[in-house]
Motif scaffolding. Structure first.
Motif, PDB file in Angstrom:
ATOM      1  N   SER A 180       6.458   5.919   6.430  1.00  0.00           N
ATOM      2  CA  SER A 180       7.675   5.118   6.346  1.00  0.00           C
ATOM      3  C   SER A 180       8.182   4.729   7.727  1.00  0.00           C
ATOM      4  CB  SER A 180       8.753   5.909   5.596  1.00  0.00           C
ATOM      5  OG  SER A 180       9.966   5.187   5.557  1.00  0.00           O
ATOM      6  N   PHE A 181       8.231   5.688   8.654  1.00  0.00           N
ATOM      7  CA  PHE A 181       8.703   5.390  10.014  1.00  0.00           C
ATOM      8  C   PHE A 181       7.719   4.496  10.758  1.00  0.00           C
ATOM      9  CE2 PHE A 181      11.438   9.254   9.550  1.00  0.00           C
ATOM     10  CZ  PHE A 181      12.641   8.595   9.745  1.00  0.00           C
ATOM     11  N   ARG A 182       6.426   4.601  10.454  1.00  0.00           N
ATOM     12  CA  ARG A 182       5.458   3.692  11.071  1.00  0.00           C
ATOM     13  C   ARG A 182       5.747   2.247  10.667  1.00  0.00           C
ATOM     14  NH1 ARG A 182      -0.138   7.142  10.059  1.00  0.00           N
ATOM     15  NH2 ARG A 182       0.046   8.525  11.876  1.00  0.00           N
ATOM     16  N   LEU A 183       6.047   2.036   9.386  1.00  0.00           N
ATOM     17  CA  LEU A 183       6.369   0.687   8.912  1.00  0.00           C
ATOM     18  C   LEU A 183       7.669   0.187   9.535  1.00  0.00           C
ATOM     19  CD1 LEU A 183       5.447   0.984   5.118  1.00  0.00           C
ATOM     20  CD2 LEU A 183       4.354  -0.484   6.807  1.00  0.00           C
ATOM     21  N   LEU A 184       8.671   1.058   9.615  1.00  0.00           N
ATOM     22  CA  LEU A 184       9.944   0.663  10.207  1.00  0.00           C
ATOM     23  C   LEU A 184       9.768   0.282  11.676  1.00  0.00           C
ATOM     24  CD1 LEU A 184      12.415   3.282   8.689  1.00  0.00           C
ATOM     25  CD2 LEU A 184      12.440   0.807   8.329  1.00  0.00           C
ATOM     26  N   ARG A 185       8.939   1.044  12.398  1.00  0.00           N
ATOM     27  CA  ARG A 185       8.708   0.739  13.806  1.00  0.00           C
ATOM     28  C   ARG A 185       8.076  -0.642  13.967  1.00  0.00           C
ATOM     29  NH1 ARG A 185       4.568   4.489  16.976  1.00  0.00           N
ATOM     30  NH2 ARG A 185       3.187   3.364  15.537  1.00  0.00           N
ATOM     31  N   LEU A 230       0.832  -1.201   0.000  1.00  0.00           N
ATOM     32  CA  LEU A 230       0.000   0.000   0.000  1.00  0.00           C
ATOM     33  C   LEU A 230       0.873   1.260   0.000  1.00  0.00           C
ATOM     34  CD1 LEU A 230      -2.943   1.006   0.162  1.00  0.00           C
ATOM     35  CD2 LEU A 230      -2.700   1.025   2.652  1.00  0.00           C
ATOM     36  N   PHE A 231       1.945   1.256   0.776  1.00  0.00           N
ATOM     37  CA  PHE A 231       2.861   2.392   0.834  1.00  0.00           C
ATOM     38  C   PHE A 231       3.524   2.622  -0.524  1.00  0.00           C
ATOM     39  CE2 PHE A 231       7.180   4.031   2.204  1.00  0.00           C
ATOM     40  CZ  PHE A 231       6.748   5.324   2.426  1.00  0.00           C
ATOM     41  N   GLU A 232       3.889   1.532  -1.187  1.00  0.00           N
ATOM     42  CA  GLU A 232       4.498   1.652  -2.517  1.00  0.00           C
ATOM     43  C   GLU A 232       3.528   2.278  -3.511  1.00  0.00           C
ATOM     44  OE1 GLU A 232       7.039  -1.162  -5.542  1.00  0.00           O
ATOM     45  OE2 GLU A 232       5.152  -1.943  -4.756  1.00  0.00           O
ATOM     46  N   HIS A 233       2.258   1.849  -3.482  1.00  0.00           N
ATOM     47  CA  HIS A 233       1.260   2.438  -4.381  1.00  0.00           C
ATOM     48  C   HIS A 233       1.068   3.925  -4.085  1.00  0.00           C
ATOM     49  CE1 HIS A 233      -0.603  -1.844  -4.849  1.00  0.00           C
ATOM     50  NE2 HIS A 233       0.450  -1.661  -5.607  1.00  0.00           N
ATOM     51  N   ALA A 291       5.228  13.942   4.371  1.00  0.00           N
ATOM     52  CA  ALA A 291       4.150  13.031   3.985  1.00  0.00           C
ATOM     53  C   ALA A 291       4.680  11.639   3.647  1.00  0.00           C
ATOM     54  CB  ALA A 291       3.387  13.602   2.788  1.00  0.00           C
ATOM     55  N   VAL A 292       5.941  11.554   3.221  1.00  0.00           N
ATOM     56  CA  VAL A 292       6.569  10.255   2.950  1.00  0.00           C
ATOM     57  C   VAL A 292       7.149   9.657   4.232  1.00  0.00           C
ATOM     58  CG1 VAL A 292       8.451   9.103   1.728  1.00  0.00           C
ATOM     59  CG2 VAL A 292       7.059  10.815   0.543  1.00  0.00           C
ATOM     60  N   ALA A 293       7.739  10.509   5.067  1.00  0.00           N
ATOM     61  CA  ALA A 293       8.448  10.020   6.252  1.00  0.00           C
ATOM     62  C   ALA A 293       7.512   9.404   7.285  1.00  0.00           C
ATOM     63  CB  ALA A 293       9.239  11.161   6.889  1.00  0.00           C
ATOM     64  N   ILE A 294       6.345  10.003   7.502  1.00  0.00           N
ATOM     65  CA  ILE A 294       5.455   9.526   8.565  1.00  0.00           C
ATOM     66  C   ILE A 294       5.030   8.066   8.348  1.00  0.00           C
ATOM     67  CG2 ILE A 294       3.168   9.819   9.611  1.00  0.00           C
ATOM     68  CD1 ILE A 294       3.575  12.845   9.352  1.00  0.00           C
ATOM     69  N   VAL A 328       9.452  20.167   1.581  1.00  0.00           N
ATOM     70  CA  VAL A 328       9.530  19.724   2.972  1.00  0.00           C
ATOM     71  C   VAL A 328       8.245  19.005   3.367  1.00  0.00           C
ATOM     72  CG1 VAL A 328       9.599  20.508   5.366  1.00  0.00           C
ATOM     73  CG2 VAL A 328      11.188  21.473   3.701  1.00  0.00           C
ATOM     74  N   LEU A 329       7.090  19.546   2.974  1.00  0.00           N
ATOM     75  CA  LEU A 329       5.803  18.906   3.279  1.00  0.00           C
ATOM     76  C   LEU A 329       5.691  17.548   2.591  1.00  0.00           C
ATOM     77  CD1 LEU A 329       3.397  21.997   3.050  1.00  0.00           C
ATOM     78  CD2 LEU A 329       4.289  20.885   5.112  1.00  0.00           C
TER      79      LEU A 329
END
Length: 239
Positions: A79-84, A16-19, A74-77, A69-70
């Motif tokens: 992404s870090f949820r998946l990494l966690r 889903l993140f990739e899409h 929008a990508v980082a949030i 920056v925005l």
């Protein structure tokens, strides 16, 4: 043309993140293309025989700093949820140790009461289909259970990867890495060594069979008889 079917919640979230990233990148590309076309038409020599002397525009400069920056936020949030989630350490229902060799895998199921306590090797079986994705011995795990995989190597760097589970982990000599997955669907899933490791790198497939708890318990009993041999008090693998 697409990804392998995800069978863990983490793999589904990754897909889903990739899409989401593809749609975001497509939107940015369309915006940049439209901006280029606008500039070509608006500021062509024919439309502007006398070129503008503008050297800067504060509003535009602020915009092209704030907007990227925005976008990154929008990508980082997500992404870090998946990494966690991937780096979390849930309680294991099953432990499997994976050892990469040139060029095959060894698997250890540690002793757990009257279960486990055996080791086996998994070599490529070039006679089975799909071609170069089958092993002579499969890894077997139960469905809907947390499986922790501890990975290392006996020689060079390898990488244990099963795309349907949404992850891979490097097998490094002298180091024990850990990863986990929880398959939600029974079936047979394939992966490969994902780190260039030598002449037969392409011949290190991974086959994981996800079965019911009853079938897993039966397999443990059969596997202990098949693989666990005693030689002077030391367990050795049946090839």
């Amino acid at each position: 043309m697409g990804r392998q079917v995800p069978v863990t919640a983490e793999a589904a979230d990754l897909a889903l993140f990739e899409h989401y990233l593809h749609l975001l990148a497509f939107g940015i590309s369309i915006f940049v293309l439209a901006l280029l076309v606008y500039c070509i038409v608006k500021f062509s020599e024919k439309a502007n025989p006398r070129p503008s002397r503008t050297t800067h525009n504060t509003a535009i400069e602020v915009a092209w700093t704030i907007i990227p920056v925005l976008i990154l936020v929008a990508v980082a949030i997500p992404s870090f949820r998946l990494l966690r989630t991937q780096l979390s350490d849930p309680k294991a229902d099953v432990m499997v140790k994976v050892i990469g060799h040139a060029w095959y895998w060894s698997y250890e199921y540690p002793q757990d009461g009257d279960k486990g306590g055996f080791t086996f090797d998994a070599n490529v079986d070039e006679e089975k289909e799909p071609k170069l994705l089958q092993n002579d011995n499969e890894v077997v795990v139960p469905v809907n259970k947390v499986v922790k995989v501890q990975v290392t190597s006996g020689d060079v760097i390898h990488s244990w990867a099963v795309p349907s589970f949404g992850g891979k982990i490097d097998a490094i000599p002298g180091r024990l890495n850990q990863w986990w997955f929880k398959a939600e669907r029974e079936g047979t899933y394939h992966g490969q060594c994902s780190e260039l490791c030598g002449a037969r790198h392409a011949y290190m497939p991974i086959t994981v069979r996800v079965v019911s708890e009853e079938a897993y318990a039966q397999w443990l009993t059969e596997a202990k008889t098949k693989f666990a041999a005693i030689d002077g008090g030391t367990k050795v693998a049946a090839r």
